[in-house]
Scaffold this motif. Structure first.
Motif, short mmCIF file in Angstrom:
data_model
loop_
_atom_site.label_atom_id
_atom_site.label_comp_id
_atom_site.label_asym_id
_atom_site.label_seq_id
_atom_site.Cartn_x
_atom_site.Cartn_y
_atom_site.Cartn_z
N GLN A 21 36.27 4.43 18.78
CA GLN A 21 34.83 3.74 18.67
C GLN A 21 33.79 4.31 19.54
OE1 GLN A 21 35.16 -0.43 20.06
NE2 GLN A 21 36.94 -0.53 19.36
N VAL A 22 32.96 4.18 18.97
CA VAL A 22 31.45 4.44 19.61
C VAL A 22 31.40 4.13 20.98
CG1 VAL A 22 29.03 4.37 19.64
CG2 VAL A 22 29.92 4.91 17.48
N GLN A 23 31.64 2.89 21.36
CA GLN A 23 31.62 2.44 22.58
C GLN A 23 32.32 3.11 23.80
OE1 GLN A 23 29.44 0.10 23.04
NE2 GLN A 23 29.73 0.05 25.17
N TRP A 24 33.22 3.69 23.38
CA TRP A 24 34.19 4.39 24.12
C TRP A 24 33.65 5.59 24.53
CZ3 TRP A 24 39.74 3.73 25.65
CH2 TRP A 24 40.14 2.48 25.34
N ASP A 277 49.08 13.09 31.82
CA ASP A 277 50.22 12.60 30.78
C ASP A 277 49.70 12.09 29.69
OD1 ASP A 277 52.57 13.48 31.12
OD2 ASP A 277 53.41 11.52 31.49
N ILE A 278 49.62 12.65 28.30
CA ILE A 278 49.51 12.02 27.22
C ILE A 278 50.45 11.99 26.21
CG2 ILE A 278 47.65 11.87 25.18
CD1 ILE A 278 45.87 13.72 26.55
N PRO A 279 51.26 10.69 26.22
CA PRO A 279 52.31 10.53 25.44
C PRO A 279 52.09 10.82 24.03
CG PRO A 279 52.01 8.55 26.71
CD PRO A 279 50.81 9.50 26.92
N GLY A 280 53.04 11.70 23.26
CA GLY A 280 52.80 11.92 21.93
C GLY A 280 52.11 13.26 21.80
N ALA A 281 51.46 13.71 22.77
CA ALA A 281 50.76 14.89 22.77
C ALA A 281 51.24 16.27 23.44
CB ALA A 281 49.15 14.80 23.37
N LEU A 320 42.57 7.72 28.55
CA LEU A 320 42.24 6.52 28.94
C LEU A 320 42.81 5.43 28.30
CD1 LEU A 320 38.28 7.11 29.22
CD2 LEU A 320 39.71 6.55 30.88
N GLU A 321 42.95 5.45 26.88
CA GLU A 321 43.57 4.38 26.02
C GLU A 321 44.98 4.39 26.66
OE1 GLU A 321 42.91 4.52 21.61
OE2 GLU A 321 44.95 4.49 21.68
N VAL A 327 37.01 -0.49 28.89
CA VAL A 327 35.88 0.02 28.55
C VAL A 327 34.64 -0.92 28.60
CG1 VAL A 327 34.36 1.26 26.71
CG2 VAL A 327 36.67 2.00 27.30
N PRO A 328 33.46 -0.87 29.18
CA PRO A 328 32.56 -1.70 29.23
C PRO A 328 32.23 -2.08 27.84
CG PRO A 328 31.89 0.21 30.59
CD PRO A 328 33.06 0.51 29.74
N GLU A 329 31.89 -3.30 27.65
CA GLU A 329 31.52 -4.14 26.38
C GLU A 329 30.20 -3.54 25.91
OE1 GLU A 329 33.00 -6.85 24.58
OE2 GLU A 329 34.62 -6.31 25.73
#
Ligand code: HAM
Length: 427
Positions: A21-24, A277-281, A320-321, A327-329
């Motif tokens: 998302q652009v916001q992220w 750590d990034i699970p799945g990566a 982050l996810e 993430v700020p709105e």
């Protein structure tokens, strides 16, 4: 026709997959700018393409990047051009081309943008990916190495990312490395037939890369290889100690890893990576960098040192996810204007223009929706104020303004609409 190029992705205004998302992205990018500028790094923007020769010389022709991952094409005049697989080479080209080396040093630059590598797509690995990069030229001071590393850590911290580890090493000056190469070749030669194919190919050209082979058996053999630490010159050793001491002063936790090698050829002395750590990566490296004291000269400039890093923004976003960082709105809609017929629509255009010129965000309906449907849109957009412009209002030069938070509604004269919303909004 609507298929996207493999290994690439769109960043959408709204999307289920959060990190796309652009916001992220805006959150990550604005945090990067803020932190870099606090350390007095200035933004620089270079082209997405460079002459292929620059990457061959800079990144190194025996690297995976140059050997198999570049998007290279011939332009109409027959010149070989490549999409940048990384940022440093182009930045150095710019530093040299503009003779920035002749100005007072150090020069501290940062950049953000897409890079291109023809790699196998996986979680956290794309063919178009984005980096935040910082590069500092003109000083050998190990304090600068430490501050560059700390800048990256502060970036992660301000994003709210937890558990980032720094691994550091010193890959030596060219002389130490030449001695180390010999020792590695002597060590690996008896195992030559057992090594993975790419390791065999690298044995005489770049044996250090065998140390980070992904092949399990090669990896096992590499575990017994001599450590670079035994081959470092006094100067490199002192340098590593100094960087570590400065990291302690800065409160940066790090792990020394004498097996850490980087996938690009220009590194000298300090080399480091940021891991999380990034699970799945498969890849948990979110960034890496180090010194490249010979690169400016290699690209045609004077003998001038450099140090920097590149951080992969997709990997940062994935982390982050994963960590459920909030993430700020995006900023909310200030005013949604409800209109009815041609006459009210016409007037609304004037009023909307006034609001927008005054710095407020304003929206209306363009699909001739009924009032109820327009209200729904206003709701969905989470408008702070809904302004209703009916026939009666138009006749009286007023507009009904409803504060969606408090529920109060008032008739406001047209010429007071901007002030009214500004004042109410500030309450
Ligand atoms: P690098 O290690 O090749 O270094 O890349 C830096 C970071 O970019 C990696 O740690 C990773 O997070 C991200 N990255 C690399 N390839 C991909 C990919 N295919 N998909 C997603 N992310 C990726 C450099 O590029 C150097 N220029 C860093 C540097 C700057 N050294 C000194 N100054």
């Amino acid at each position: 026709m609507s298929k996207i190029v493999k290994g690439m992705f769109d960043v959408m205004p709204k999307d289920e997959e959060n990190w796309r998302q652009v916001q992220w992205w805006r959150f990550v990018e604005s945090t990067a700018r803020t932190v870099a500028e606090r350390f007095r790094f200035q933004e620089v923007r270079t082209p997405l393409v460079e002459y292929t020769e620059l990457f061959k010389r800079g990144v190194g022709d025996t690297t995976d990047i140059v050997e198999k991952e570049m998007y290279t094409f011939t332009d109409r005049a027959g010149r070989s051009i490549s999409l940048r697989p990384e940022g440093t080479a182009g930045i150095v080209r710019s530093f040299v081309g503009h003779k920035v080396y002749a100005q007072p040093q150090p020069t501290k630059w940062f950049y953000m943008g897409p890079m291109y590598r023809y790699e196998r797509q996986q979680v956290g690995r794309y063919r178009q990916f984005h980096q935040l990069g910082v590069e500092a030229f003109g000083s050998f001071d190990p304090a600068l190495d430490a501050e560059v590393i700390a800048l990256g850590m502060q970036f992660f911290e301000e994003l709210g990312l937890k558990g980032v580890q720094v691994e550091i090493n010193n890959v030596g000056d060219p002389e130490s490395r030449a001695r180390y190469f010999e020792a590695l070749i002597a060590y690996f030669e008896p195992y030559k037939e057992e090594l993975a194919e790419d390791a065999q190919n690298r044995l005489y050209r770049n044996p250090m890369r065998i140390l980070d082979s992904k092949d399990p058996h090669t990896h096992e053999i590499a575990m017994g290889a001599p450590s670079i630490l035994e081959y470092l010159s006094e100067d490199s050793r002192a340098n590593l100690e100094a960087v570590k001491q400065y990291l302690d002063i800065l409160g940066v936790n790090y792990v020394q890893n004498d097996r850490l090698v980087r996938g690009l050829d220009y590194y000298t002395q300090t080399a480091f990576e940021y891991m999380v750590d990034i699970p799945g990566a498969q890849a948990s490296t979110i960034g890496g960098g180090g010194r490249y004291n010979g690169l400016v000269q290699e690209v045609g400039g004077p003998d001038m040192p450099g140090v920097g890093f590149g951080v992969g923004l997709e990997r940062v976003l994935l982390a982050l996810e994963e960590q459920k960082v909030v993430v700020p709105e995006p900023s909310r809609l200030d005013c949604y204007m409800i209109t009815f017929d041609q006459a009210t629509k016409r007037k609304s255009m004037e009023l909307l223009a006034e609001l927008r010129r005054a710095g407020l965000s304003a929206e209306r309906d363009y699909l001739d929706r009924k009032m109820k449907a327009q209200m729904k849109v206003a709701d969905r957009e989470q408008a702070r104020f809904v302004a209703i412009l009916g026939e009666d209002e138009l006749a009286q030069n007023t507009i009904q303004v409803k504060n969606m938070e408090t529920g109060t509604q008032e008739a406001v004269p047209f010429d007071q609409l901007v002030t009214y919303i500004q004042t109410e909004k500030g309450r």
